[in-house]
Write a protein that holds these residues in place. Structure first.
Motif, short mmCIF file in Angstrom:
data_model
loop_
_atom_site.label_atom_id
_atom_site.label_comp_id
_atom_site.label_asym_id
_atom_site.label_seq_id
_atom_site.Cartn_x
_atom_site.Cartn_y
_atom_site.Cartn_z
N GLU A 120 0.82 -1.22 0.00
CA GLU A 120 0.00 0.00 0.00
C GLU A 120 0.86 1.27 0.00
O GLU A 120 2.07 1.22 0.28
CB GLU A 120 -0.91 0.01 1.22
N ILE A 121 0.21 2.42 -0.25
CA ILE A 121 0.93 3.70 -0.22
C ILE A 121 0.94 4.16 1.25
O ILE A 121 -0.04 4.68 1.77
CB ILE A 121 0.25 4.75 -1.13
N LYS A 129 -2.77 6.52 6.15
CA LYS A 129 -2.60 5.35 5.29
C LYS A 129 -3.88 4.51 5.25
O LYS A 129 -4.16 3.87 4.22
CB LYS A 129 -1.37 4.52 5.69
N THR A 130 -4.64 4.54 6.34
CA THR A 130 -5.93 3.84 6.32
C THR A 130 -6.87 4.49 5.29
O THR A 130 -7.56 3.80 4.54
CB THR A 130 -6.57 3.85 7.72
N LYS A 131 -6.85 5.83 5.29
CA LYS A 131 -7.69 6.55 4.32
C LYS A 131 -7.28 6.22 2.88
O LYS A 131 -8.11 5.99 2.01
CB LYS A 131 -7.55 8.08 4.53
N ILE A 132 -5.96 6.22 2.67
CA ILE A 132 -5.46 5.95 1.30
C ILE A 132 -5.83 4.52 0.89
O ILE A 132 -6.27 4.27 -0.24
CB ILE A 132 -3.92 6.15 1.22
N ARG A 133 -5.69 3.59 1.84
CA ARG A 133 -6.00 2.19 1.52
C ARG A 133 -7.49 2.01 1.20
O ARG A 133 -7.86 1.30 0.26
CB ARG A 133 -5.59 1.27 2.69
N LEU A 136 -8.05 3.18 -2.20
CA LEU A 136 -7.59 2.20 -3.19
C LEU A 136 -8.54 1.02 -3.28
O LEU A 136 -8.82 0.51 -4.38
CB LEU A 136 -6.18 1.72 -2.82
N GLU A 137 -9.04 0.60 -2.13
CA GLU A 137 -9.95 -0.55 -2.13
C GLU A 137 -11.25 -0.20 -2.84
O GLU A 137 -11.85 -1.06 -3.51
CB GLU A 137 -10.20 -1.02 -0.69
N LYS A 138 -11.66 1.06 -2.71
CA LYS A 138 -12.87 1.50 -3.43
C LYS A 138 -12.65 1.48 -4.94
O LYS A 138 -13.59 1.37 -5.72
CB LYS A 138 -13.29 2.89 -2.98
#
Lengths: 303, 269
Positions: A120-121, A129-133, A136-138
């Motif tokens: 992940e980024i 990083k939770t927000k970014i993940r 990405l999952e969306k």
């Protein structure tokens, strides 16, 4: 449980070492190494992407790194801050983050599914990083989350371990030796609660430390560090390499001074040293897997 | 004819009184080393290792170069030789006196004597040839008296020295990159010796009793080494005890050892 992406991933395999650097240098390693890591920032154009795709088609496992670590270092240098500070910044405050994000998504969509996985980024701490993940999952991507024991808290380890099949484990490489040992040991102990969990140690080369603790995989560019500089003292693979070789193994290395075009001609000795280091890395990794196999057997025999 | 005459004039000119260096009465005297006075501000350091080398040199070759002193027996050149003579309890050492120098000249000469010598350089190819000749033709000769460190002597005696410059990585061209079966067929249970190092094809856990006796003082335990382990600095610094249960890895280690020209491994019976 969220299954992270990458059809090359086989949870039954054990003790993998991913050799890391850019596509051109990975050419030396791809002859002998089964597992390679390439960062998004090293795949600057489609030719690079095709090169690493070629490695995969030859049976090499590919782990894709986000390249955000490099982005933070560049940002830190530009703004005169420590890279730890840069790593803690929210994505919107890092120069070039959006471009990296777009490139990451593009590459993961192109070769992510057929790879071993993509990291992940990991930018801006636990919240960011939770927000970014989530973002990405969306988008339909399934990156491997990154956990940092020194900053994320152990509750976050449990959170990730309960939800994902794999996690990447950081903070090890930039810690002192005794802290490294404690971090890796703790990961191994806590992992027992989550038998499904695969732990990948970020930035660590198989060495005596890793030999003694059978986590599943790790990656580093250390295998190439010695040969990059020709004759500098480098420690990798559990031993000294580069100048660690006796004097007859050293060679002249034309270092790029940053002015003009980067030299493309490669010293044959440099390439040969690169290949030998790759061979060494592969054998060390096989040794590691063999050791861990015997370790498990010994544990079973003593039960 | 004119040209010939000019040449003769030129040759004869070296005998002109002005061009012949003054002898200053170069008569060798023999004096107790303790009577010679070292220059208090001598900037040249003489560590114990160097004095040890001078002692070995005097033992091997004799006191070949007298100590140079001024008229007051203050040393101008040869501080190290005096210290060596004191260490050896020599009763007398040869001394030459250089009289009439000013204090400034003495001060300068003490440095110049060392510094001018340092500006010369070795032809290392010839050094290697000479050392090899000494090692082969005079095998009982102690090469240590020459002053090179043991590892330097080993470097010069290396068969590849001179043929391949040490900074070109030519040895790298010799070493093959291969995951093929190694040439050395090492079977589990075997112990091989390679230039004093031990390569044991044994299990770390269950067969430790078979390799533990190899860990003699000064040995370094290297479990699960890679194929290049015998080409590293630590292989030069210590005796390695390499333990690996995999025969093909042990074979690769021995292969690389041979390819590097380090010797021929032997299977221990």
């Amino acid at each position: 449980m969220i299954k992270t992406a990458g059809k090359q991933f086989d949870p039954r395999s054990q003790q993998l070492y991913f050799v890391a650097v850019g596509p051109s240098d990975l050419g030396a390693a791809a002859h002998v190494n089964a597992n390679i890591l390439c960062a998004v920032n090293n795949m600057a154009n489609e030719k690079d992407v095709e090169t690493v795709r070629g490695f995969m088609s030859e049976g090499r496992n590919l782990l894709i790194d986000s390249g955000v670590f490099n982005l933070s270092i560049v940002h830190a240098r530009k703004h005169g801050i420590h890279f730890y500070e840069a790593l803690a910044l929210a994505p919107e405050h890092i120069d070039g983050f959006n471009d990296l994000f777009d490139r990451y998504v593009q590459i993961c969509r192109t070769i992510g599914a057929e790879s071993w996985g993509y990291i992940e980024i990991d930018q801006g701490g636990r919240t960011n990083k939770t927000k970014i993940r989530t973002r990405l999952e969306k988008l339909g991507l399934r990156p491997i989350p990154v956990y940092h024991p020194l900053t994320d808290g152990w509750d976050y380890f449990d959170y990730l371990a309960a939800r994902y099949d794999r996690i990447c484990y950081g903070n090890v490489v930039d810690s002192e030796q005794d802290v490294r040992l404690r971090l890796v040991s703790t990961a191994y102990i806590r992992q027992r609660k989550y038998p499904h969990l695969w732990i990948h140690l970020l930035g660590l080369t198989p060495n005596e430390l890793v030999h003694s603790i059978p986590v599943q995989s790790c990656d580093s560019s250390s295998w190439a560090a010695a040969v990059r500089w020709g004759s500098s003292d480098c420690f990798a693979l559990g031993k000294q390499v580069g100048d660690g070789f006796d004097h007859r193994m050293t060679y002249k290395y034309r270092k790029w001074d940053g002015v003009g075009e980067r030299p493309t001609g490669r010293n044959p000795s440099h390439l040969q040293a690169m290949k030998l280091s790759a061979l060494d890395a592969e054998i060390i990794c096989r040794n590691w897997a063999g050791f861990c196999g015997r370790y498990r057997e010994a544990l079973c025999e003593n039960k | 004819m004119k040209t010939k005459a000019k040449k003769i004039d030129k040759l004869m000119s070296v005998f002109d009184e002005e061009k012949v260096p003054p002898s200053n009465g170069h008569e060798v005297e023999y004096l107790p080393p303790g009577s010679l006075k070292p220059y208090e501000r001598n900037p040249m350091k003489h560590p114990p290792e160097q004095i040890g080398l001078i002692v070995r040199s005097i033992e091997q070759f004799g006191f070949t170069v007298p100590v140079l002193c001024d008229e007051n027996n203050s040393i101008l050149a040869g501080h190290g030789r005096q210290l060596a003579a004191l260490q050896m309890n020599l009763a007398l050492v040869p001394v030459i006196h250089r009289r009439g120098l000013s204090e400034g000249q003495k001060k300068a000469y003490i440095m110049a004597d060392n510094q001018i010598a340092r500006t010369a350089d070795f032809d290392f190819d010839l050094v290697a040839q000479e050392l090899k000749s000494l090692a082969e033709d005079y095998s009982d000769f102690d090469l240590g008296v020459i002053g090179f460190a043991d590892e330097e002597v080993a470097k010069f005696l290396d068969p590849l020295f001179g043929k391949q410059a040490p900074d070109t990585g030519a040895l790298l061209e010799v070493l093959r990159v291969s995951l093929d079966d190694p040439k050395h067929k090492v079977e589990h249970g075997q112990i091989w010796e390679a230039a004093g190092h031990c390569v044991a094809c044994l299990d770390i856990f269950t067969e430790w009793e078979k390799w533990i006796s190899e860990l003699t003082p000064g040995s370094m335990f290297v479990p699960y080494a890679g194929p290049l382990v015998l080409l590293t600095k630590r292989a030069k610094a210590s005796r390695l005890v390499i333990v690996n249960p995999l025969g093909h890895v042990c074979g690769m280690i021995l292969d690389k050892f041979v390819e590097a020209g380090l010797g021929k491994p032997k299977l221990r019976k």
